[in-house]
Enzyme design. Sequence first.
Site, PDB file in Angstrom:
ATOM      1  N   SER A 157      28.617  16.643 -31.432  1.00 31.97           N
ATOM      2  CA  SER A 157      28.781  15.944 -32.698  1.00 31.97           C
ATOM      3  C   SER A 157      30.248  15.591 -32.945  1.00 31.97           C
ATOM      4  CB  SER A 157      28.201  16.786 -33.835  1.00 31.97           C
ATOM      5  OG  SER A 157      28.131  16.033 -35.034  1.00 31.97           O
ATOM      6  N   ASP A 181      25.332  14.090 -28.563  1.00 31.48           N
ATOM      7  CA  ASP A 181      25.064  13.368 -29.804  1.00 31.48           C
ATOM      8  C   ASP A 181      26.322  13.241 -30.662  1.00 31.48           C
ATOM      9  OD1 ASP A 181      23.003  11.874 -31.004  1.00 31.48           O
ATOM     10  OD2 ASP A 181      22.831  13.336 -32.612  1.00 31.48           O
ATOM     11  N   HIS A 251      19.367  16.010 -34.066  1.00 28.21           N
ATOM     12  CA  HIS A 251      20.788  16.098 -33.704  1.00 28.21           C
ATOM     13  C   HIS A 251      21.020  17.240 -32.714  1.00 28.21           C
ATOM     14  CE1 HIS A 251      24.887  14.964 -34.305  1.00 28.21           C
ATOM     15  NE2 HIS A 251      25.249  16.016 -35.026  1.00 28.21           N
TER      16      HIS A 251
END
Length: 455
Positions: A157, A181, A251
Amino acid sequence: MSFWRCLALLLGPVAIYRAHECDVFTDLDLHHSIIGTSLYVKLLLYTRANLICGQELSHHNLSAQPQFNVTKPTTFIVHGYRPTGSPPVWIHDITQQLLARGDMNVLLVDWNRGAANVNYLKVVTYTHDTADNLTAFIESMQENGASLSSIHMIGISLGAHISGFVGAKFNGKIGRITALDPAGPMFTGKPPEDRLDPTDAQFVDVVHTDMDAFGFRKPLGHIDFYPNGGADQPGCPKTIFSGSSYFKCDHQRSVFLYLGSINRTCNIRAFPCSSYTDFLDGHCMDCDQFKPAGCPVFGYDSIEWKDTLVPLNQTKAFFTTNKQTPFCRTNYRVDVVTWNHDTRWGFITIKLHNGSEVTEATINHKTSRFEKYTETRLLAQFDKDIQKVYKISIKFSTGNALQPKLKLRVLRIRLTHLDDQCHPLTHRPLCRYDVILEENKELTFRPIPCEESNF
């Protein structure tokens, strides 16, 4: 016996105990996130000598921790936004599995003090500060003999962009950046210098699993993997009534898919393609440009395709997964030639049997067209691999309950295993000739080897 000697004997065991104490990831709670946390970066070292006991490293004195050997490969793991302040659930698994794959330094970058904040915008500002901290540390590693080429950064992330900022500081000379991601909010639409991009390392591989919410949509690396199209992941909640899992499942799936590639639970072939629709339609199954290795493998071992991928600049690759581990599915190319006078439209369901196991694939993302003497190519995706297929079952359906039942007259059907392209003789194509499929009725038969002219 002197007082000082007695004191040394008494304190000796305590000193030994302290030397073996484990440093752990910062554990905060929602209260800390609400009041906000200031940035503090802690580096936890794991090696094969301390597999489960992290040791905090000094940023200024690398020799203070003798287990840190800078001449070995070093993998940094950089987490992302932590709105509740809790440690990531995957910490233990990723450190253990990396060390099982190779003798390396695994550095868990703990910036939970900073990442734990309900104010996401404030956390984003900390990404540059965290990157500056890691850059200074890597410079110290260089001074002590480390090679930039031996550094691998795995960023999750926001951690993906932090890794990119670090890589940019070294002009892309870091060996590899893996982005799981990458965060989308506050980074979408930004120029390359304000986010991860392919120039940040010698090889940048990316996986997108939540591009319609918390993740980044567009390609960011030399190869960008889009499992299940890159958005909604199988098995993840579809409604908000499922609680926090609704927000984080897609996610977080990027991490669990990558873990499966490290421990080789799954060997997932990904298919370079311009779009997910074209992939599902079976237009991207050849991978001739990647011969003799075949289509790239997703995850940790994708580095083996580096020499082919880097000159291509940016490659998008797609695959589908199961709802839970093992996530890997098995792909077959299905070629069908029919001899109906009229064109037929419909769906095909295929089952593979080996006597004790059965696996099924339904090709129903859209209706397929079957035209006389014209080969229709389909992509069939099964939930598991069946070795030594003894029987095949096929069902044809139109989905229209109001019209009379139709028949699909098959001149030839051929199934070709796609996940073992390097060793085609391991899974020789399976064929069947001259069969009639009555709508909604399953036909089971034994496959026969395909004629040489049909390979």
